[in-house]
Design a protein around this motif. Structure first.
Motif, short mmCIF file in Angstrom:
data_model
loop_
_atom_site.label_atom_id
_atom_site.label_comp_id
_atom_site.label_asym_id
_atom_site.label_seq_id
_atom_site.Cartn_x
_atom_site.Cartn_y
_atom_site.Cartn_z
N ASN A 63 -15.15 45.46 36.03
CA ASN A 63 -15.83 44.19 36.29
C ASN A 63 -15.15 43.06 35.52
N ARG A 64 -15.07 41.91 36.12
CA ARG A 64 -14.65 40.68 35.46
C ARG A 64 -15.57 39.57 35.98
N ASP A 65 -16.85 39.66 35.61
CA ASP A 65 -17.86 38.78 36.20
C ASP A 65 -17.78 37.36 35.66
N LYS A 66 -17.74 36.41 36.56
CA LYS A 66 -17.78 34.99 36.24
C LYS A 66 -18.35 34.25 37.44
N SER A 106 -15.93 29.03 37.34
CA SER A 106 -15.34 29.33 36.03
C SER A 106 -14.33 30.46 36.07
N MET A 107 -14.10 31.03 37.23
CA MET A 107 -13.25 32.21 37.34
C MET A 107 -11.77 31.85 37.19
N SER A 108 -11.05 32.66 36.41
CA SER A 108 -9.62 32.43 36.22
C SER A 108 -8.82 33.23 37.25
N GLU A 109 -7.57 32.87 37.39
CA GLU A 109 -6.69 33.62 38.27
C GLU A 109 -6.57 35.07 37.81
N GLN A 110 -6.54 35.28 36.48
CA GLN A 110 -6.44 36.64 35.96
C GLN A 110 -7.69 37.46 36.29
N ASP A 111 -8.87 36.82 36.20
CA ASP A 111 -10.12 37.50 36.57
C ASP A 111 -10.04 37.99 38.02
N GLY A 171 -22.75 40.23 49.11
CA GLY A 171 -22.45 39.21 48.11
C GLY A 171 -23.30 39.38 46.86
N SER A 172 -22.83 38.80 45.75
CA SER A 172 -23.55 38.91 44.49
C SER A 172 -23.20 37.72 43.60
N ILE A 173 -24.20 36.97 43.19
CA ILE A 173 -23.97 35.79 42.35
C ILE A 173 -23.23 36.20 41.08
N GLY A 174 -22.19 35.46 40.74
CA GLY A 174 -21.42 35.74 39.53
C GLY A 174 -20.37 36.82 39.70
N GLN A 175 -20.19 37.30 40.93
CA GLN A 175 -19.24 38.39 41.17
C GLN A 175 -18.40 38.13 42.43
N SER A 176 -17.95 36.92 42.63
CA SER A 176 -17.22 36.63 43.86
C SER A 176 -15.93 37.44 43.98
N ASN A 177 -15.26 37.69 42.87
CA ASN A 177 -14.04 38.51 42.91
C ASN A 177 -14.37 39.96 43.27
N TYR A 178 -15.37 40.51 42.60
CA TYR A 178 -15.80 41.89 42.83
C TYR A 178 -16.34 42.05 44.25
#
Length: 294
Positions: A94-97, A101-106, A154-161
Protein backbone atom coordinates in the motif's frame (compact mmCIF):
# COMPACT_ATOMS: atom_id res chain seq x y z
CA UNK A 1 -6.84 -38.47 -2.78
CA UNK A 2 -6.26 -34.93 -1.51
CA UNK A 3 -7.77 -32.04 -3.46
CA UNK A 4 -4.40 -30.71 -4.68
CA UNK A 5 -2.31 -33.86 -4.63
CA UNK A 6 0.34 -34.03 -7.37
CA UNK A 7 -0.06 -30.32 -8.10
CA UNK A 8 2.59 -27.61 -7.74
CA UNK A 9 1.93 -23.95 -6.93
CA UNK A 10 3.89 -20.72 -6.78
CA UNK A 11 2.38 -18.31 -4.25
CA UNK A 12 3.80 -14.79 -4.11
CA UNK A 13 3.93 -12.70 -0.96
CA UNK A 14 3.56 -15.93 0.97
CA UNK A 15 5.69 -14.99 3.96
CA UNK A 16 2.72 -13.63 5.88
CA UNK A 17 -0.95 -12.68 5.84
CA UNK A 18 -3.11 -14.11 3.08
CA UNK A 19 -0.16 -15.53 1.17
CA UNK A 20 1.03 -17.58 4.13
CA UNK A 21 -2.53 -18.80 4.73
CA UNK A 22 -2.85 -19.79 1.07
CA UNK A 23 0.44 -21.69 1.20
CA UNK A 24 -0.50 -23.61 4.34
CA UNK A 25 -4.00 -24.48 3.12
CA UNK A 26 -2.68 -25.59 -0.28
CA UNK A 27 -0.02 -27.76 1.36
CA UNK A 28 -2.58 -29.26 3.74
CA UNK A 29 -4.51 -30.40 0.66
CA UNK A 30 -1.47 -32.08 -0.90
CA UNK A 31 0.01 -29.30 -3.04
CA UNK A 32 3.76 -28.71 -3.31
CA UNK A 33 4.31 -24.99 -2.73
CA UNK A 34 6.96 -22.48 -3.71
CA UNK A 35 6.72 -19.88 -0.95
CA UNK A 36 7.88 -16.67 -2.64
CA UNK A 37 8.62 -13.63 -0.50
CA UNK A 38 11.43 -11.09 -0.41
CA UNK A 39 11.59 -11.62 3.38
CA UNK A 40 13.61 -14.84 3.67
CA UNK A 41 12.98 -15.38 7.37
CA UNK A 42 9.23 -14.98 6.97
CA UNK A 43 9.14 -17.37 4.00
CA UNK A 44 11.36 -19.86 5.82
CA UNK A 45 9.01 -19.88 8.82
CA UNK A 46 6.06 -20.71 6.56
CA UNK A 47 8.01 -23.50 4.86
CA UNK A 48 9.10 -24.94 8.21
CA UNK A 49 5.50 -24.93 9.42
CA UNK A 50 4.35 -26.74 6.28
CA UNK A 51 7.16 -29.30 6.45
CA UNK A 52 6.54 -29.95 10.16
CA UNK A 53 3.02 -31.04 9.20
CA UNK A 54 4.26 -33.36 6.48
CA UNK A 55 3.80 -30.99 3.55
CA UNK A 56 6.15 -30.04 0.74
CA UNK A 57 7.39 -26.48 0.35
CA UNK A 58 10.48 -24.49 -0.55
CA UNK A 59 11.59 -20.90 -0.07
CA UNK A 60 12.06 -18.50 -2.97
CA UNK A 61 13.04 -14.85 -2.45
CA UNK A 62 13.27 -13.63 -6.05
CA UNK A 63 11.83 -10.26 -7.04
CA UNK A 64 8.48 -10.77 -8.80
CA UNK A 65 8.81 -7.41 -10.57
CA UNK A 66 12.03 -8.46 -12.30
CA UNK A 67 11.12 -10.31 -15.49
CA UNK A 68 14.29 -12.41 -15.63
CA UNK A 69 14.12 -13.23 -11.92
CA UNK A 70 10.51 -14.29 -12.34
CA UNK A 71 11.57 -16.82 -14.95
CA UNK A 72 13.89 -18.19 -12.30
CA UNK A 73 10.95 -18.65 -9.90
CA UNK A 74 9.11 -20.73 -12.48
CA UNK A 75 12.24 -22.76 -13.19
CA UNK A 76 12.79 -23.25 -9.44
CA UNK A 77 9.34 -24.81 -9.12
CA UNK A 78 9.80 -27.06 -12.15
CA UNK A 79 13.27 -28.20 -11.13
CA UNK A 80 12.32 -28.89 -7.51
CA UNK A 81 8.90 -30.46 -8.01
CA UNK A 82 9.02 -31.64 -11.64
CA UNK A 83 6.28 -29.37 -12.85
CA UNK A 84 4.07 -26.35 -12.26
CA UNK A 85 0.27 -26.14 -12.28
CA UNK A 86 -0.73 -23.03 -10.34
CA UNK A 87 0.37 -19.43 -9.99
CA UNK A 88 -1.21 -17.43 -7.19
CA UNK A 89 -0.39 -13.74 -7.56
CA UNK A 90 -0.86 -12.43 -4.04
CA UNK A 91 2.04 -10.09 -3.24
CA UNK A 92 1.15 -6.43 -2.79
CA UNK A 93 1.84 -3.20 -0.92
CA UNK A 94 0.00 0.00 0.00
CA UNK A 95 1.03 3.60 -0.65
CA UNK A 96 -2.17 5.33 0.43
CA UNK A 97 -2.57 9.04 -0.28
CA UNK A 98 -5.34 11.32 -1.39
CA UNK A 99 -4.99 11.88 -5.14
CA UNK A 100 -4.10 15.57 -4.76
CA UNK A 101 -1.15 14.61 -2.53
CA UNK A 102 0.04 11.50 -4.35
CA UNK A 103 3.62 11.47 -5.66
CA UNK A 104 4.85 9.87 -8.85
CA UNK A 105 6.77 7.37 -6.71
CA UNK A 106 3.59 6.44 -4.80
CA UNK A 107 1.95 5.70 -8.15
CA UNK A 108 4.88 3.84 -9.68
CA UNK A 109 5.51 1.62 -6.64
CA UNK A 110 1.93 0.35 -6.66
CA UNK A 111 1.87 -0.26 -10.41
CA UNK A 112 5.21 -2.08 -10.26
CA UNK A 113 4.35 -4.43 -7.40
CA UNK A 114 0.73 -5.11 -8.33
CA UNK A 115 0.36 -4.88 -12.10
CA UNK A 116 3.89 -5.78 -13.20
CA UNK A 117 4.15 -8.32 -10.41
CA UNK A 118 1.03 -10.03 -11.71
CA UNK A 119 2.46 -10.05 -15.22
CA UNK A 120 5.99 -11.36 -14.76
CA UNK A 121 5.56 -14.82 -13.22
CA UNK A 122 2.33 -15.47 -15.10
CA UNK A 123 4.05 -14.65 -18.39
CA UNK A 124 6.77 -17.25 -17.87
CA UNK A 125 4.33 -19.84 -16.51
CA UNK A 126 2.03 -19.39 -19.49
CA UNK A 127 4.93 -19.86 -21.93
CA UNK A 128 5.82 -23.11 -20.14
CA UNK A 129 2.20 -24.34 -20.24
CA UNK A 130 1.74 -23.29 -23.87
CA UNK A 131 4.82 -25.25 -24.89
CA UNK A 132 3.46 -28.32 -23.11
CA UNK A 133 0.10 -27.97 -24.85
CA UNK A 134 1.74 -27.55 -28.26
CA UNK A 135 3.79 -30.68 -27.59
CA UNK A 136 0.54 -32.61 -27.14
CA UNK A 137 0.52 -32.83 -23.35
CA UNK A 138 -2.67 -32.27 -21.37
CA UNK A 139 -2.46 -29.03 -19.41
CA UNK A 140 -4.69 -28.28 -16.42
CA UNK A 141 -3.22 -25.01 -15.17
CA UNK A 142 -4.43 -22.13 -13.04
CA UNK A 143 -3.72 -18.42 -12.69
CA UNK A 144 -5.32 -16.92 -9.59
CA UNK A 145 -4.97 -13.16 -9.31
CA UNK A 146 -5.68 -10.86 -6.37
CA UNK A 147 -7.86 -7.83 -6.95
CA UNK A 148 -9.72 -5.82 -4.31
CA UNK A 149 -13.00 -4.14 -3.53
CA UNK A 150 -11.01 -0.95 -4.12
CA UNK A 151 -10.42 -2.04 -7.70
CA UNK A 152 -14.03 -3.05 -8.23
CA UNK A 153 -15.63 0.12 -6.94
CA UNK A 154 -12.90 2.59 -5.93
CA UNK A 155 -11.64 3.61 -2.50
CA UNK A 156 -11.04 7.10 -1.10
CA UNK A 157 -7.34 7.69 -0.48
CA UNK A 158 -6.29 4.74 -2.65
CA UNK A 159 -6.51 5.91 -6.26
CA UNK A 160 -3.20 4.23 -7.15
CA UNK A 161 -4.17 0.95 -5.46
CA UNK A 162 -7.70 1.05 -6.88
CA UNK A 163 -6.40 1.64 -10.41
CA UNK A 164 -3.91 -1.23 -10.14
CA UNK A 165 -6.49 -3.62 -8.73
CA UNK A 166 -8.99 -2.65 -11.43
CA UNK A 167 -6.27 -3.39 -13.96
CA UNK A 168 -5.76 -6.82 -12.42
CA UNK A 169 -9.48 -7.60 -12.74
CA UNK A 170 -9.40 -6.64 -16.42
CA UNK A 171 -6.17 -8.59 -16.94
CA UNK A 172 -7.90 -11.67 -15.52
CA UNK A 173 -10.71 -11.42 -18.07
CA UNK A 174 -8.20 -11.18 -20.92
CA UNK A 175 -6.14 -14.08 -19.62
CA UNK A 176 -9.22 -16.28 -19.35
CA UNK A 177 -10.33 -15.40 -22.89
CA UNK A 178 -6.91 -15.95 -24.45
CA UNK A 179 -5.48 -18.89 -22.51
CA UNK A 180 -8.32 -21.38 -22.32
CA UNK A 181 -7.13 -22.96 -25.58
CA UNK A 182 -4.01 -24.13 -23.74
CA UNK A 183 -5.85 -25.61 -20.75
CA UNK A 184 -5.26 -22.59 -18.51
CA UNK A 185 -7.95 -20.93 -16.39
CA UNK A 186 -7.68 -17.44 -14.92
CA UNK A 187 -9.75 -16.13 -12.02
CA UNK A 188 -9.37 -13.33 -9.49
CA UNK A 189 -10.21 -12.99 -5.83
CA UNK A 190 -11.13 -9.83 -3.92
CA UNK A 191 -10.43 -10.87 -0.31
CA UNK A 192 -11.33 -9.31 3.01
CA UNK A 193 -9.32 -10.76 5.89
CA UNK A 194 -7.03 -10.07 8.82
CA UNK A 195 -3.54 -9.31 7.50
CA UNK A 196 -0.57 -7.19 8.46
CA UNK A 197 -1.86 -4.34 6.28
CA UNK A 198 -5.38 -4.35 7.70
CA UNK A 199 -4.20 -4.71 11.30
CA UNK A 200 -1.99 -1.64 10.89
CA UNK A 201 -5.16 0.47 10.93
CA UNK A 202 -6.41 0.86 14.51
CA UNK A 203 -10.11 0.79 13.68
CA UNK A 204 -9.73 -2.28 11.48
CA UNK A 205 -7.49 -4.01 14.01
CA UNK A 206 -10.28 -3.79 16.59
CA UNK A 207 -12.96 -4.91 14.14
CA UNK A 208 -10.93 -7.83 12.79
CA UNK A 209 -9.47 -9.13 16.06
CA UNK A 210 -9.63 -12.88 16.57
CA UNK A 211 -12.51 -13.78 18.93
CA UNK A 212 -11.39 -14.98 22.33
CA UNK A 213 -14.43 -17.18 22.93
CA UNK A 214 -13.54 -19.75 20.27
CA UNK A 215 -16.41 -18.76 17.98
CA UNK A 216 -16.10 -18.58 14.18
CA UNK A 217 -13.11 -16.41 13.31
CA UNK A 218 -14.80 -14.35 10.62
CA UNK A 219 -11.69 -12.47 9.48
CA UNK A 220 -9.27 -15.41 9.44
CA UNK A 221 -7.33 -15.38 6.14
CA UNK A 222 -7.82 -19.14 5.82
CA UNK A 223 -11.51 -18.46 5.11
CA UNK A 224 -10.35 -16.95 1.81
CA UNK A 225 -7.67 -19.57 1.15
CA UNK A 226 -10.13 -22.46 0.93
CA UNK A 227 -11.81 -20.81 -2.08
CA UNK A 228 -8.42 -20.52 -3.78
CA UNK A 229 -7.69 -24.18 -3.02
CA UNK A 230 -10.87 -25.14 -4.87
CA UNK A 231 -10.09 -22.84 -7.82
CA UNK A 232 -6.59 -24.35 -8.01
CA UNK A 233 -7.93 -27.90 -8.13
CA UNK A 234 -8.86 -30.14 -11.06
CA UNK A 235 -12.49 -29.77 -9.97
CA UNK A 236 -12.48 -26.12 -11.11
CA UNK A 237 -11.30 -26.70 -14.68
CA UNK A 238 -14.60 -25.25 -15.96
CA UNK A 239 -14.35 -22.01 -13.92
CA UNK A 240 -12.55 -19.17 -15.65
CA UNK A 241 -12.84 -15.42 -16.14
CA UNK A 242 -14.57 -14.88 -12.80
CA UNK A 243 -13.91 -12.35 -10.06
CA UNK A 244 -14.86 -13.69 -6.63
CA UNK A 245 -15.31 -11.76 -3.41
CA UNK A 246 -14.57 -13.67 -0.22
CA UNK A 247 -15.07 -12.57 3.37
CA UNK A 248 -15.66 -14.81 6.37
CA UNK A 249 -18.01 -17.55 5.22
CA UNK A 250 -19.44 -15.44 2.39
CA UNK A 251 -18.47 -16.00 -1.24
CA UNK A 252 -19.95 -14.11 -4.18
CA UNK A 253 -19.17 -13.21 -7.78
CA UNK A 254 -18.60 -9.58 -8.75
CA UNK A 255 -20.40 -8.56 -11.93
CA UNK A 256 -18.39 -6.47 -14.37
CA UNK A 257 -19.23 -3.44 -16.47
CA UNK A 258 -22.34 -3.95 -18.57
CA UNK A 259 -23.59 -1.94 -21.55
CA UNK A 260 -27.05 -0.47 -21.04
CA UNK A 261 -29.72 -0.18 -23.72
CA UNK A 262 -28.77 3.44 -24.36
CA UNK A 263 -30.32 5.86 -26.80
CA UNK A 264 -29.67 5.84 -30.57
CA UNK A 265 -30.67 8.86 -32.69
CA UNK A 266 -29.43 7.25 -35.92
CA UNK A 267 -27.73 10.56 -36.63
CA UNK A 268 -25.13 12.83 -35.06
CA UNK A 269 -26.23 14.49 -31.84
CA UNK A 270 -26.05 18.21 -31.24
CA UNK A 271 -24.29 18.80 -27.90
CA UNK A 272 -27.22 20.97 -26.81
CA UNK A 273 -29.55 17.96 -27.09
CA UNK A 274 -27.58 15.72 -24.77
CA UNK A 275 -28.46 17.16 -21.35
CA UNK A 276 -31.87 15.50 -21.09
CA UNK A 277 -30.65 12.36 -22.87
CA UNK A 278 -27.76 11.79 -20.45
CA UNK A 279 -29.95 12.57 -17.42
CA UNK A 280 -32.51 10.02 -18.62
CA UNK A 281 -29.86 7.32 -19.12
CA UNK A 282 -28.47 7.95 -15.62
CA UNK A 283 -31.92 7.73 -14.06
CA UNK A 284 -32.67 4.49 -15.92
CA UNK A 285 -29.36 2.79 -15.09
CA UNK A 286 -28.49 0.68 -12.08
CA UNK A 287 -26.28 2.81 -9.81
CA UNK A 288 -22.72 1.63 -9.28
CA UNK A 289 -21.75 0.58 -5.78
CA UNK A 290 -20.49 3.51 -3.76
CA UNK A 291 -16.77 4.20 -3.65
CA UNK A 292 -15.35 2.91 -0.36
CA UNK A 293 -15.08 5.74 2.15
CA UNK A 294 -17.51 8.04 0.32
Amino acid sequence: MSLLENRVAIITGAGGGLGAAHAKVFAAHGCAVVVNDINYQAAEAVVEDIQAKGGRAIVNTADITDYAASKGIVEHAINEFAGLHIVVNNAGINRDKMFASMSEQDWDDIMRIHLKGHFCISSHAVRYWRDLAKAGETVDARIINTTSGAGLQGSIGQSNYAAAKAGIAALTLNQAAELGRYGITANAIAPAARTGMTMAVDAMAQQMAKPEDGSFDYWAPENVSVLLAYLASAQAAHVSGKVFESEGGRICIADGWRTTKGVDKDAQWDPNELGDVVDHMIEASTPAQKVWGS
